[in-house]
Design an enzyme around this catalytic site. Structure first.
Site, PDB file in Angstrom:
ATOM      1  N   ILE A 114     -34.776 -44.045  85.726  1.00  0.00           N
ATOM      2  CA  ILE A 114     -33.588 -44.170  86.577  1.00  0.00           C
ATOM      3  C   ILE A 114     -32.883 -42.845  86.321  1.00  0.00           C
ATOM      4  O   ILE A 114     -32.724 -42.435  85.162  1.00  0.00           O
ATOM      5  CB  ILE A 114     -32.723 -45.398  86.179  1.00  0.00           C
ATOM      6  CG1 ILE A 114     -31.436 -45.484  87.018  1.00  0.00           C
ATOM      7  CG2 ILE A 114     -32.362 -45.419  84.712  1.00  0.00           C
ATOM      8  CD1 ILE A 114     -30.643 -46.807  86.785  1.00  0.00           C
ATOM      9  N   SER A 115     -32.513 -42.113  87.393  1.00  0.00           N
ATOM     10  CA  SER A 115     -31.944 -40.779  87.208  1.00  0.00           C
ATOM     11  C   SER A 115     -30.646 -40.841  86.416  1.00  0.00           C
ATOM     12  O   SER A 115     -29.942 -41.852  86.409  1.00  0.00           O
ATOM     13  CB  SER A 115     -31.674 -40.130  88.560  1.00  0.00           C
ATOM     14  OG  SER A 115     -32.846 -40.057  89.326  1.00  0.00           O
ATOM     15  N   GLN A 116     -30.322 -39.714  85.801  1.00  0.00           N
ATOM     16  CA  GLN A 116     -29.062 -39.566  85.082  1.00  0.00           C
ATOM     17  C   GLN A 116     -27.907 -39.754  86.079  1.00  0.00           C
ATOM     18  O   GLN A 116     -27.968 -39.246  87.199  1.00  0.00           O
ATOM     19  CB  GLN A 116     -29.052 -38.140  84.524  1.00  0.00           C
ATOM     20  CG  GLN A 116     -27.828 -37.753  83.766  1.00  0.00           C
ATOM     21  CD  GLN A 116     -27.884 -36.294  83.348  1.00  0.00           C
ATOM     22  OE1 GLN A 116     -28.934 -35.644  83.442  1.00  0.00           O
ATOM     23  NE2 GLN A 116     -26.771 -35.789  82.890  1.00  0.00           N
TER      24      GLN A 116
END
Ligand code: SAH
Length: 224
Positions: A67-69
């Site tokens: 899950i992206s930052q």
């Protein structure tokens, strides 16, 4: 349903702290920040990682993906300049978190994921939270012609080149935001369709995404 439990209050507190942090890193779009203050990121990660959901970091979601930052999600979404009611295509559903943010911002959202396990999990998470997103399992480098053209297309995995198909699925004045470069580092690029055959291309800052794997992407997830 409102969850007034202690745990939920703790998460709301942490989420607001994260929003302040994003502001301090230069995110200005109030509609986006409002959306991010509403979406419960801890429900998009495994329960064992829930306690880390409001750190500004990427987290594993299985299948070697992340899950992206939050800062990356914010910076990339800000560049899309999405307005209420616009039709948006996301490539790389992953956990479904960014899809939920775009829904909160009022987008009519379409999203494609290549891993069936992630596609199924994201579908369930988004359904439970009441987000209406059209999801598809497949190779997003080809876009989704059935619903084209789009006001905005966002690619949430790093591409070696800009897939031509995606550009052709933009409306006039539509934006494509895509990280392009090597496997370890990519430059965020925004392409705006000015007319039928004219585009403006902006090269922005560096990021690190998992690879975009597909016909017009990398051939494999790991370097050969
Ligand atoms: N937006 C996601 C980020 C997930 S990471 C989130 O908010 O969680 C990027 C995702 O892109 C991964 O799940 C990966 O499997 C997916 N992906 C990579 N190449 C793809 C392709 N060609 N088509 C669709 N999804 C792809």
């Amino acid at each position: 349903m409102t969850d007034s439990s202690e745990a939920n209050r703790k998460y709301i507190y942490r989420r607001n702290k994260l929003i302040e942090h994003l502001r301090s890193r230069g995110i200005k779009d109030e509609v986006l920040l409002e959306a991010m203050s509403k979406v419960p990121r801890h429900l998009f990660v495994d329960t064992a990682l829930e306690h880390r959901a409001y750190e500004d970091s990427a987290l594993p979601i299985g299948k070697g993906q992340t899950i992206s930052q939050p800062y990356t999600v914010a910076a990339q979404t800000e560049l899309l300049e999405v307005k209420e009611g616009e039709k948006v295509l996301e490539i790389g559903t992953g956990s479904g978190y960014q899809a939920a943010i775009l829904c909160e911002m009022g987008a009519e959202l379409y999203s494609i994921e290549r891993h069936d396990e992630l596609y199924l999990r994201a579908r369930e998470t988004l359904r439970k939270l009441g987000y209406r997103v059209q999801l598809k399992l497949g190779d997003g480098t080809k876009g989704w012609s059935a619903y084209a053209p789009y006001d905005a297309i966002v690619v949430t995995a790093g591409a070696p080149v800009v897939p031509r198909e995606l550009i052709s699925q933009l409306k006039i004045s539509g934006r494509l935001v895509i990280p392009v470069g090597g496997r370890d580092r990519q430059k965020m690029i925004r392409i705006t369709r000015i007319s039928e055959d004219a585009y403006e291309e902006e090269h922005l800052s560096n990021f690190k995404f998992v690879p975009l794997v597909g016909e017009s992407g990398w051939k494999t997830e790991e370097p050969e």
